[in-house]
Design a protein around this motif. Structure first.
Motif, PDB file in Angstrom:
ATOM      1  N   VAL A  20      34.910  12.700  67.872  1.00 49.51           N
ATOM      2  CA  VAL A  20      34.819  14.039  67.296  1.00 49.51           C
ATOM      3  C   VAL A  20      33.385  14.315  66.882  1.00 49.51           C
ATOM      4  CG1 VAL A  20      37.200  13.924  66.465  1.00 49.51           C
ATOM      5  CG2 VAL A  20      35.333  13.267  64.937  1.00 49.51           C
ATOM      6  N   ARG A  73      30.655  18.034  65.677  1.00 51.53           N
ATOM      7  CA  ARG A  73      30.474  19.479  65.723  1.00 51.53           C
ATOM      8  C   ARG A  73      29.977  19.936  67.088  1.00 51.53           C
ATOM      9  NH1 ARG A  73      28.625  21.782  59.818  1.00 51.53           N
ATOM     10  NH2 ARG A  73      30.539  21.144  58.766  1.00 51.53           N
ATOM     11  N   GLU A 114      38.229  17.004  75.971  1.00 48.13           N
ATOM     12  CA  GLU A 114      39.131  18.108  75.618  1.00 48.13           C
ATOM     13  C   GLU A 114      40.296  18.201  76.601  1.00 48.13           C
ATOM     14  OE1 GLU A 114      38.950  19.474  72.892  1.00 48.13           O
ATOM     15  OE2 GLU A 114      36.877  19.605  72.211  1.00 48.13           O
ATOM     16  N   HIS A 123      39.536  18.201  69.692  1.00 45.57           N
ATOM     17  CA  HIS A 123      39.719  18.811  68.384  1.00 45.57           C
ATOM     18  C   HIS A 123      41.211  18.981  68.096  1.00 45.57           C
ATOM     19  CE1 HIS A 123      39.931  22.206  71.241  1.00 45.57           C
ATOM     20  NE2 HIS A 123      40.899  22.612  70.428  1.00 45.57           N
ATOM     21  N   ARG A 174      44.413  18.247  66.708  1.00 45.45           N
ATOM     22  CA  ARG A 174      44.778  17.398  65.577  1.00 45.45           C
ATOM     23  C   ARG A 174      46.020  16.562  65.861  1.00 45.45           C
ATOM     24  NH1 ARG A 174      43.783  22.637  61.883  1.00 45.45           N
ATOM     25  NH2 ARG A 174      44.511  23.519  63.850  1.00 45.45           N
ATOM     26  N   ASP A 183      35.132  22.844  67.390  1.00 44.57           N
ATOM     27  CA  ASP A 183      35.231  21.606  66.633  1.00 44.57           C
ATOM     28  C   ASP A 183      36.142  21.819  65.428  1.00 44.57           C
ATOM     29  OD1 ASP A 183      33.651  22.831  64.590  1.00 44.57           O
ATOM     30  OD2 ASP A 183      31.833  22.249  65.656  1.00 44.57           O
ATOM     31  N   LEU A 184      36.484  20.721  64.746  1.00 43.38           N
ATOM     32  CA  LEU A 184      37.460  20.799  63.660  1.00 43.38           C
ATOM     33  C   LEU A 184      36.995  21.670  62.498  1.00 43.38           C
ATOM     34  CD1 LEU A 184      38.589  17.085  63.825  1.00 43.38           C
ATOM     35  CD2 LEU A 184      39.936  19.071  64.485  1.00 43.38           C
TER      36      LEU A 184
END
Length: 541
Positions: free
Chosen positions: A37, A39, A168, A197, A199, A488-489
């Motif tokens: 993970v 940004r 992804e 990203h 979850r 991103d998260l």
């Protein structure tokens, strides 16, 4: 046979303009399923290419135990591509066909290796992914985005690689396909790195590795563990920064008091020199010693303060790299209209089956999540609402104050900068204000001034969101097709926050239940075998 492994040894990489993307990365990947993970724009996809051997690092090395298969983020079939070539098995199948036709060329036997059952394995794998309606030589251009991704995933699992690196992989997949992917990843027996990203997917990983401007940091748990650990780290970083600032303040005060005492002693020395009856040479020596002491004290003070300032700067860097992404809510429409969109007995183009017919009405502040399997017509429905496609029959009335973001972000001009495009849709705000808003999104000065085509997928989506939400006037109806893809998260959380506070009408196509719940999309339009079905979800508050 040794266990599969990938090792980064002090790896660095620079961008074409010479700026450093990341440096001195060292990490080992083994049989633990790893979620990578970080940004948007930090270099995850570039690192994936280095790990796979597609790109050489600027310095350092990457050691691989065996073959690595990389599934890129964008699956775009080339002209002439087939299902077999998209799955990466076409050379094997064609070599088999030549052997069956009588070829004795050693190159054909090398191409086949021990994969004599590849035609059967391909058929079985396609069926497991719900793609049994496809055949090996079918043109890949006929596939939807979700189907293309599933075929590429079939190829990854058939590759026999020591390591899979999936960039992804759940983008564009519907809910059943996402769940099937998660189950297959659980059963994958060799090395795995999933850049994601998602979850739900990340919660099935054995560990999370984060790429940031500070390097790679491994967290020994799934996504929930990672979130908790990051929150603790951020609080510790904030506490450390506050402590460093307080220490600098206390030291500044102590140094100032020490300097003032020295200046008073020096002033008394000057007065004593004027009043004293000592020899001039002795008085001069006393003066020199006093001035020397003052100079040394000043040097010590300067060095001490520089050291403390550096500690504050380093502590601030730890906090800044975790700074929250901020997406400001647009100014609310003055008065929300009672009705912003109405579809009456509409027949959608390019859609087969019961979902080609739809009736829909949207109030001025209503929010609807559209869900269903790939190919049921969700994106086509948005295009009709956006006025990009005309219905085959029926009536379609939609407010002209509509903004639409498609999956490919096609309205973002690749040859124009973000700031240029944002200024086109908002001529009232100053450039400085618009740049500040983009910076809060994580788009720095370099990102907003270069052509948008050079940005990462997540950065382009942020730019598209900014152009939609910061337009003047803001839209009364916002249409979003899979807005969570590529974000991103932290950006996902910011997106959820701003869409919760957006007061216009909102229609979102998404396979991410957490996102739809997060934006309070209580109305759902669900594609079923009997057509579209309207339901109300119990969304947690």
């Amino acid at each position: 046979m040794a266990s599969p492994h990938l090792t980064l040894d002090r790896v660095s990489c620079a961008l074409p303009d010479g700026s450093l993307l990341f440096s001195d990365l060292s990490e080992s990947f083994d049989l633990r399923r790893t979620g990578l993970v970080g940004r948007n724009g930090v270099g995850k996809s570039v690192l994936a290419r280095i790990l796979a051997g597609e790109l050489a690092p600027g310095s350092g090395r990457c050691v691989r135990s065996g073959p690595v298969h990389l599934l890129a983020q964008q699956v775009t079939p080339s002209d002439g591509a087939t299902v077999a070539s998209l799955a990466g098995v076409q050379p094997t199948l064609r070599a088999l066909a030549r052997i069956e036709a009588g070829s004795t060329d050693p190159a054909d036997f090398d191409a086949v290796g021990d994969r004599w059952d590849m035609p059967q394995r391909l058929r079985e794998a396609l069926a497991r992914h719900g793609l049994d309606h496809l055949h090996a030589e079918q043109p890949a251009r006929q596939l939807s985005g979700g189907e293309a991704m599933r075929v590429a995933l079939v190829g990854a699992f058939l590759s026999g690689a020591d390591f899979l690196i999936l960039d992804e992989p759940s983008n564009h997949l519907d809910r059943p396909s996402r769940q099937a992917l998660i189950e297959q990843l659980r059963q994958w027996p060799r090395g795995l790195i999933a850049i994601s990203h998602d979850r739900q997917l990340l919660d099935t990983m054995d560990r999370i590795v984060e790429l940031s401007p500070l390097g790679l940091h491994s967290y020994g748990g799934n996504h929930n563990f990672y979130v908790q650990a990051k929150a603790q780290e951020r609080q510790s970083a904030l506490d450390h920064l506050a402590h460093c600032r307080q220490e600098r303040q206390r030291t500044d005060q102590a140094l100032r008091q020490q300097r003032e005492r020295q200046e008073r002693r020096q002033a008394r020395g000057h007065k004593s020199r004027q009043d004293a009856n000592q020899a001039k040479i002795l008085l001069d020596r006393q003066m020199e010693r006093s001035e020397s002491t003052t100079a040394r004290l000043q040097q010590q003070h300067t060095a001490t303060r520089q050291a403390l300032t550096q500690r504050v700067r380093e502590a601030a860097q730890q906090v800044e790299q975790d700074a929250p992404i901020v997406l400001l809510a647009p100014v609310s429409p003055n008065a929300a209209p009672r009705l912003v969109a109405e579809l009456v007995d509409v027949e959608l183009p390019r859609v087969q089956g019961p979902t080609r017919h739809v009736n829909l009405s949207l109030g001025g502040r209503q929010r609807v999540g559209i869900v269903g399997p790939n190919g049921c017509g969700k994106s086509t429905l948005l295009q009709v609402l956006a006025g990009q496609l005309q219905p085959l029959s029926g009536t379609c009335r939609v407010t002209p104050a509509t903004s639409y973001l498609d999956q490919r972000l096609s309205h973002v001009a690749a040859d124009q900068s973000v700031i240029e495009q944002l200024q086109t849709v908002n001529r009232k705000a100053s450039q400085a204000e618009l740049r500040t808003r983009l910076a809060q999104l994580g788009l720095g000065a370099r990102d907003v001034d270069i052509p948008s085509g050079q940005l990462s997928g997540g950065e382009r989506l942020k730019a598209a969101l900014a152009c939609a939400l910061y337009a003047d006037p803001p839209p009364q109806l916002l249409l979003l097709d899979e807005p969570g893809n590529h974000l991103d998260l932290p950006s996902l959380q910011a997106l959820e926050a701003v869409l919760r506070s957006y007061e216009g009408a909102l229609v979102v196509v998404s396979h991410d239940d957490q996102l739809l719940d997060g934006i309070r999309a209580m109305d759902r339009l669900v594609a079923t075998d009997n057509g579209w079905h309207r339901s109300t979800e119990a969304v947690p508050q």
